[in-house]
Design a protein around this motif. Structure first.
Motif, mmCIF file in Angstrom:
data_model
loop_
_atom_site.group_PDB
_atom_site.id
_atom_site.type_symbol
_atom_site.label_atom_id
_atom_site.label_comp_id
_atom_site.label_asym_id
_atom_site.label_seq_id
_atom_site.Cartn_x
_atom_site.Cartn_y
_atom_site.Cartn_z
ATOM 1 N N ASP A 51 -33.287 -17.314 30.860
ATOM 2 C CA ASP A 51 -32.159 -16.687 31.521
ATOM 3 C C ASP A 51 -31.542 -17.659 32.525
ATOM 4 O O ASP A 51 -32.241 -18.275 33.320
ATOM 5 C CB ASP A 51 -32.620 -15.415 32.235
ATOM 6 C CG ASP A 51 -31.458 -14.605 32.769
ATOM 7 O OD1 ASP A 51 -30.435 -14.497 32.067
ATOM 8 O OD2 ASP A 51 -31.573 -14.079 33.884
ATOM 9 N N SER A 99 -35.335 -16.809 22.913
ATOM 10 C CA SER A 99 -34.392 -17.406 21.966
ATOM 11 C C SER A 99 -34.485 -18.921 22.057
ATOM 12 O O SER A 99 -34.967 -19.480 23.039
ATOM 13 C CB SER A 99 -32.964 -16.957 22.278
ATOM 14 O OG SER A 99 -32.807 -15.590 22.007
ATOM 15 N N THR A 149 -39.920 -3.227 26.950
ATOM 16 C CA THR A 149 -38.749 -3.878 26.370
ATOM 17 C C THR A 149 -38.283 -4.953 27.338
ATOM 18 O O THR A 149 -38.144 -4.712 28.531
ATOM 19 C CB THR A 149 -37.614 -2.866 26.124
ATOM 20 O OG1 THR A 149 -37.326 -2.196 27.349
ATOM 21 C CG2 THR A 149 -38.012 -1.844 25.075
ATOM 22 N N TYR A 180 -23.364 -16.359 26.838
ATOM 23 C CA TYR A 180 -23.783 -15.462 25.766
ATOM 24 C C TYR A 180 -25.073 -14.745 26.137
ATOM 25 O O TYR A 180 -25.927 -15.300 26.820
ATOM 26 C CB TYR A 180 -23.976 -16.242 24.458
ATOM 27 C CG TYR A 180 -22.663 -16.771 23.943
ATOM 28 C CD1 TYR A 180 -21.843 -15.971 23.164
ATOM 29 C CD2 TYR A 180 -22.222 -18.040 24.288
ATOM 30 C CE1 TYR A 180 -20.616 -16.437 22.727
ATOM 31 C CE2 TYR A 180 -20.997 -18.513 23.853
ATOM 32 C CZ TYR A 180 -20.201 -17.704 23.068
ATOM 33 O OH TYR A 180 -18.980 -18.155 22.640
ATOM 34 N N THR A 181 -25.178 -13.508 25.666
ATOM 35 C CA THR A 181 -26.375 -12.708 25.870
ATOM 36 C C THR A 181 -27.263 -12.869 24.644
ATOM 37 O O THR A 181 -26.821 -12.655 23.518
ATOM 38 C CB THR A 181 -26.007 -11.224 26.068
ATOM 39 O OG1 THR A 181 -25.122 -11.119 27.184
ATOM 40 C CG2 THR A 181 -27.244 -10.386 26.317
ATOM 41 N N LEU A 182 -28.511 -13.261 24.889
ATOM 42 C CA LEU A 182 -29.469 -13.501 23.808
ATOM 43 C C LEU A 182 -30.750 -12.726 24.077
ATOM 44 O O LEU A 182 -30.980 -12.241 25.186
ATOM 45 C CB LEU A 182 -29.798 -14.993 23.711
ATOM 46 C CG LEU A 182 -28.635 -15.951 23.473
ATOM 47 C CD1 LEU A 182 -29.104 -17.391 23.614
ATOM 48 C CD2 LEU A 182 -28.035 -15.720 22.101
ATOM 49 N N GLN A 183 -31.578 -12.656 23.067
ATOM 50 C CA GLN A 183 -32.887 -12.029 23.215
ATOM 51 C C GLN A 183 -33.829 -12.990 23.948
ATOM 52 O O GLN A 183 -33.686 -14.204 23.834
ATOM 53 C CB GLN A 183 -33.473 -11.686 21.841
ATOM 54 C CG GLN A 183 -32.703 -10.604 21.113
ATOM 55 C CD GLN A 183 -32.673 -9.308 21.894
ATOM 56 O OE1 GLN A 183 -33.685 -8.844 22.405
ATOM 57 N NE2 GLN A 183 -31.493 -8.722 22.017
ATOM 58 N N PRO A 184 -34.792 -12.462 24.692
ATOM 59 C CA PRO A 184 -35.778 -13.344 25.331
ATOM 60 C C PRO A 184 -36.467 -14.195 24.266
ATOM 61 O O PRO A 184 -36.588 -13.783 23.115
ATOM 62 C CB PRO A 184 -36.766 -12.368 25.974
ATOM 63 C CG PRO A 184 -36.013 -11.086 26.105
ATOM 64 C CD PRO A 184 -35.029 -11.053 24.974
ATOM 65 N N SER A 203 -35.679 -7.597 28.951
ATOM 66 C CA SER A 203 -34.245 -7.637 29.196
ATOM 67 C C SER A 203 -33.626 -8.820 28.474
ATOM 68 O O SER A 203 -34.236 -9.882 28.375
ATOM 69 C CB SER A 203 -33.970 -7.781 30.692
ATOM 70 O OG SER A 203 -34.541 -6.730 31.400
ATOM 71 N N PRO A 204 -32.408 -8.658 27.991
ATOM 72 C CA PRO A 204 -31.737 -9.801 27.371
ATOM 73 C C PRO A 204 -31.463 -10.883 28.415
ATOM 74 O O PRO A 204 -31.421 -10.609 29.613
ATOM 75 C CB PRO A 204 -30.440 -9.212 26.824
ATOM 76 C CG PRO A 204 -30.310 -7.858 27.400
ATOM 77 C CD PRO A 204 -31.624 -7.449 27.969
#
Length: 183
Positions: free
Chosen positions: A93, A64, A40, A58-62, A42-43
Motif C-alpha cells: 500500500d 499483488s 478480509t 490503482y486499487t489492487l488486492q493485497p 483491505s485493498p
C-alpha cells in the motif's frame, strides 16, 4: 464355544460397555471452539507511472505484484524497458511503481529539479549532485545511492533506499517528502 473364548468375548464386551459409559459420563468440559471466518484484507493503492498506457493510482488486492499494477494501468507502452523492472516483485500500500523508457540512462533526467521548488527528486534518474541537495545527503551518501542503483537496478519503492549503506529509517523519513520514483 470353548471356555477361553467365552472369557475373551466377555472381556471385549465388558471393555466396550465401559467405553460407552465413559463417553456418556465424561462429556467435554469448557466452551466450544468458535471457528471464525478468515479476515478480509483491505485493498491497497499503488501509483503506477512511466511507460504505461494509463498512469495513475490503482486499487489492487493485497500481495499483488508489479505486473498486476502495470496491467491495471493498461499495460506497458512499446518504449518500456522491462529489463530494469522486477515485474514479479510485490507491491505494498502506498508504493510507487515506475516503468522506465528504453534508452534512458539510469542517471538521465528530462527535468532537473530545483530545490527551491516543490519538485521531488527522482531516485531512479537523479545524479549524485542532485541527491546532495537533499537534507542529510552529502557527497558520500549521494554516491552510495547512485552506486546502489547502478548495481541493483531501479528503486521499486522508496523503502528500498534503506538498503543503501548509511541510509536509516530516520533519514528516509526526513527526505521522503522530497523524493520520488517518477518524473
Amino acid at each position: 464355544m470353548k471356555p477361553w473364548q467365552l472369557v475373551a468375548f466377555g472381556l471385549v464386551l465388558g471393555l466396550l460397555a465401559a467405553a460407552i459409559i465413559l463417553l456418556v459420563i465424561l462429556r467435554p468440559i469448557g466452551q466450544p471452539i468458535a471457528i471464525l471466518p478468515a479476515p478480509t484484507l483491505s485493498p491497497i493503492m499503488v501509483d503506477v507511472s512511466g511507460e504505461v498506457l494509463n498512469p495513475g493510482v490503482y486499487t489492487l488486492q493485497p500481495d499483488s505484484r508489479v505486473m498486476e499494477a502495470v496491467a491495471a494501468a493498461g499495460g506497458l507502452l512499446d518504449g518500456a524497458d522491462v529489463s530494469r523492472v522486477n515485474l514479479a516483485g510485490r507491491v505494498q500500500d502506498g508504493d510507487k511503481v515506475w516503468i522506465p523508457a528504453k534508452g534512458a540512462a539510469a542517471g538521465e533526467t528530462t527535468q532537473l529539479p530545483s530545490r527551491s521548488s516543490n519538485i521531488a527528486i527522482n531516485l531512479n534518474t537523479a545524479t549524485a549532485q542532485e541527491l546532495e541537495t537533499l537534507p542529510g545527503i552529502g557527497e558520500v551518501k549521494a554516491s552510495q545511492i547512485v552506486a546502489y542503483r547502478e548495481e541493483h537496478g531501479l528503486f521499486m519503492n522508496l523503502d528500498d533506499l534503506l538498503n543503501v549503506p548509511g541510509i536509516g529509517p530516520e533519514l528516509l523519513e526526513k527526505i521522503r517528502p522530497e523524493i520520488t520514483l517518477s518524473n
